[in-house]
Design a protein around this motif. Structure first.
Motif, PDB file in Angstrom:
ATOM      1  N   ILE A   8      40.562  57.862  24.015  1.00 46.20           N
ATOM      2  CA  ILE A   8      41.401  56.731  24.445  1.00 46.20           C
ATOM      3  C   ILE A   8      42.237  56.206  23.288  1.00 46.20           C
ATOM      4  CG2 ILE A   8      41.315  54.310  25.195  1.00 46.20           C
ATOM      5  CD1 ILE A   8      38.901  55.080  26.924  1.00 46.20           C
ATOM      6  N   LEU A  27      48.777  51.677  20.449  1.00 45.58           N
ATOM      7  CA  LEU A  27      48.595  51.723  21.899  1.00 45.58           C
ATOM      8  C   LEU A  27      48.706  50.340  22.542  1.00 45.58           C
ATOM      9  CD1 LEU A  27      45.657  54.277  21.962  1.00 45.58           C
ATOM     10  CD2 LEU A  27      47.982  54.676  22.753  1.00 45.58           C
ATOM     11  N   TRP A  31      51.085  49.447  25.710  1.00 46.91           N
ATOM     12  CA  TRP A  31      50.529  49.082  27.007  1.00 46.91           C
ATOM     13  C   TRP A  31      50.314  47.581  27.182  1.00 46.91           C
ATOM     14  CZ3 TRP A  31      50.798  52.138  30.913  1.00 46.91           C
ATOM     15  CH2 TRP A  31      50.847  53.513  30.704  1.00 46.91           C
ATOM     16  N   ASN A  36      55.353  45.483  29.932  1.00 47.84           N
ATOM     17  CA  ASN A  36      55.422  46.277  31.160  1.00 47.84           C
ATOM     18  C   ASN A  36      55.488  45.373  32.384  1.00 47.84           C
ATOM     19  OD1 ASN A  36      54.658  49.303  30.233  1.00 47.84           O
ATOM     20  ND2 ASN A  36      53.468  47.838  29.037  1.00 47.84           N
ATOM     21  N   GLU A  42      48.848  48.305  36.143  1.00 49.98           N
ATOM     22  CA  GLU A  42      48.394  49.481  35.390  1.00 49.98           C
ATOM     23  C   GLU A  42      48.290  49.160  33.906  1.00 49.98           C
ATOM     24  OE1 GLU A  42      49.705  54.091  34.345  1.00 49.98           O
ATOM     25  OE2 GLU A  42      50.979  52.838  35.622  1.00 49.98           O
ATOM     26  N   ALA A  43      49.274  48.377  33.398  1.00 51.17           N
ATOM     27  CA  ALA A  43      49.282  48.044  31.978  1.00 51.17           C
ATOM     28  C   ALA A  43      48.049  47.212  31.610  1.00 51.17           C
ATOM     29  CB  ALA A  43      50.567  47.301  31.621  1.00 51.17           C
ATOM     30  N   GLU A  44      47.667  46.272  32.478  1.00 48.25           N
ATOM     31  CA  GLU A  44      46.496  45.448  32.187  1.00 48.25           C
ATOM     32  C   GLU A  44      45.229  46.300  32.125  1.00 48.25           C
ATOM     33  OE1 GLU A  44      46.222  42.270  34.958  1.00 48.25           O
ATOM     34  OE2 GLU A  44      47.892  41.131  34.081  1.00 48.25           O
ATOM     35  N   ALA A  45      45.118  47.267  33.067  1.00 49.59           N
ATOM     36  CA  ALA A  45      43.943  48.139  33.064  1.00 49.59           C
ATOM     37  C   ALA A  45      43.902  48.988  31.794  1.00 49.59           C
ATOM     38  CB  ALA A  45      43.967  49.027  34.307  1.00 49.59           C
ATOM     39  N   LYS A  46      45.044  49.541  31.409  1.00 52.59           N
ATOM     40  CA  LYS A  46      45.107  50.359  30.201  1.00 52.59           C
ATOM     41  C   LYS A  46      44.798  49.519  28.963  1.00 52.59           C
ATOM     42  CE  LYS A  46      46.859  54.600  31.237  1.00 52.59           C
ATOM     43  NZ  LYS A  46      46.355  55.885  30.694  1.00 52.59           N
ATOM     44  N   PHE A  47      45.351  48.317  28.946  1.00 51.02           N
ATOM     45  CA  PHE A  47      45.166  47.441  27.787  1.00 51.02           C
ATOM     46  C   PHE A  47      43.682  47.076  27.610  1.00 51.02           C
ATOM     47  CE2 PHE A  47      45.358  43.176  25.765  1.00 51.02           C
ATOM     48  CZ  PHE A  47      45.995  43.552  24.592  1.00 51.02           C
ATOM     49  N   GLN A  49      41.148  48.856  28.669  1.00 55.40           N
ATOM     50  CA  GLN A  49      40.449  50.083  28.276  1.00 55.40           C
ATOM     51  C   GLN A  49      40.604  50.349  26.780  1.00 55.40           C
ATOM     52  OE1 GLN A  49      41.985  53.939  29.698  1.00 55.40           O
ATOM     53  NE2 GLN A  49      39.972  54.288  30.619  1.00 55.40           N
ATOM     54  N   ILE A  50      41.818  50.146  26.271  1.00 58.78           N
ATOM     55  CA  ILE A  50      42.076  50.326  24.839  1.00 58.78           C
ATOM     56  C   ILE A  50      41.256  49.318  24.032  1.00 58.78           C
ATOM     57  CG2 ILE A  50      43.867  50.084  23.059  1.00 58.78           C
ATOM     58  CD1 ILE A  50      45.869  50.993  25.331  1.00 58.78           C
TER      59      ILE A  50
END
Length: 332
Positions: A8, A27, A31, A36, A42-47, A49-50
């Motif tokens: 990740i 990252l 994200w 975004n 999607e950006a909140e989920a990626k953020f 996760q990071i």
């Protein structure tokens, strides 16, 4: 297998603390939900996760458990049993490195503030927000509001006006072309007519502002369109503050014997000014209330100032000199 935190963050398994921060920063800026606005979910989920990956790998204890047993054991606190021994051999249960450990993920905002450097809270209560060095604000309830869009700098254009227009007032219609964003988000050109009402007495440098009439860009508040009054030269008069100045040539004879001056004012009136006194070189005659209107006091006006330039003869005959001595000889 669970989540691969190293993948990740795009770092190797032997990544140092600095490697982890570098991967997280890169990252997070890609994200971040504020970057975004059209793909926020999607950006909140990626953020998140990071942030979780950085939280685990930057904490030595969490990282040790994760490296040994993976994500599920890290979060459940249960060490998986070893695989069955070969050929009926004895089985041994593994011990947890820290039996009292409980996985408690850190808040994504706290991680972001730690890495990017958050300033003190602004406001109070449930509406507190924190400002970060990347220029974003965060609210205490975990939301990621969009950054306030910046406003484009004002666009200034000169507005040439005649002295008559500034004296009497007038209306000007200016055609402008600008780019706007329609309902579908597409950019297109439009033409508009702006009406500018020139007030009597306005001066050079006066600004007329049409808010947000500049070109539109995505994520940017349109610029204000500003017209700046510029004064055109006049054939007769020159403006000095609220006064009007006119230069008047006189012959030597006229300066001594007098003359009647005729002026046409900026609003078309004719005024007559008799000269009965001797006029000296560089002298000035003030005619009250015949100057420019005072914009903040419309009933008041400046003065008209007549400045004289005496033209002397280039030569005199002997007879003319004799006549002058005879006429002016006794004058001191």
């Amino acid at each position: 297998m669970g989540v691969d935190y190293y993948n990740i963050l795009k770092v190797h398994r032997n990544a140092t603390e600095e490697d982890l921060k570098r991967g997280y920063r890169r990252l997070a800026m890609i994200w971040h939900p504020d970057k975004n606005p059209n793909n926020k979910k999607e950006a909140e989920a990626k953020f998140k996760q990071i942030s979780e990956a950085y939280d685990v790998l930057s904490d030595p204890q969490k990282r040790q458990i994760y490296d040994l047993y993976g994500e599920e054991a890290l979060k459940s606190g249960q060490v998986p049993p070893p695989p069955a021994g070969h050929r009926g051999g004895p089985q041994h249960h593994q011990n947890h490195p820290n039996p009292s450990f409980r996985f408690n993920p850190r808040d994504a905002d706290d991680i972001y503030a730690e890495v990017f450097g958050g300033s003190s809270d602004v406001g109070g209560g449930s509406n507190r927000s924190t400002y970060y060095r990347d220029g974003f604000f965060r609210t205490s309830n975990g939301d990621y509001p969009q950054r306030q869009p910046r406003k484009a700098p004002p666009v200034e254009n000169l507005l040439p006006c005649s002295l008559e227009e500034l004296y009497k007032g007038s209306k000007k219609k200016m055609k402008i072309s600008r780019i706007i964003s329609d309902a579908s988000g597409r950019l297109r050109n439009i033409d508009e007519i702006l009406t500018i009402e020139i007030k009597p007495g306005w001066k050079k440098g006066t600004k007329i502002t049409f808010p947000e009439k500049g070109n539109q860009e995505h994520g940017v508040i349109p610029a204000d369109l500003v017209f700046v009054v510029d004064e055109k030269p006049h054939a007769v008069y020159r403006r000095e503050g609220n006064d009007l100045v006119v230069n008047q040539e006189l012959s030597l004879l006229e300066s001594l014997t007098g003359k009647t001056l005729d002026f046409t004012t900026l609003d078309g009136r004719n005024i007559t000014v008799p000269l009965t006194d001797i006029i000296k070189q560089g002298g000035e005659l003030v005619i009250p209330n015949e100057g420019m209107p005072i914009s903040k006091e419309p009933r008041m006006r400046g003065d008209l100032r007549v400045r004289f330039d005496i033209k002397y003869p280039s030569s005199l005959t002997s007879e003319q000199k004799s006549d002058l001595r005879r006429v002016l000889g006794g004058i001191s």
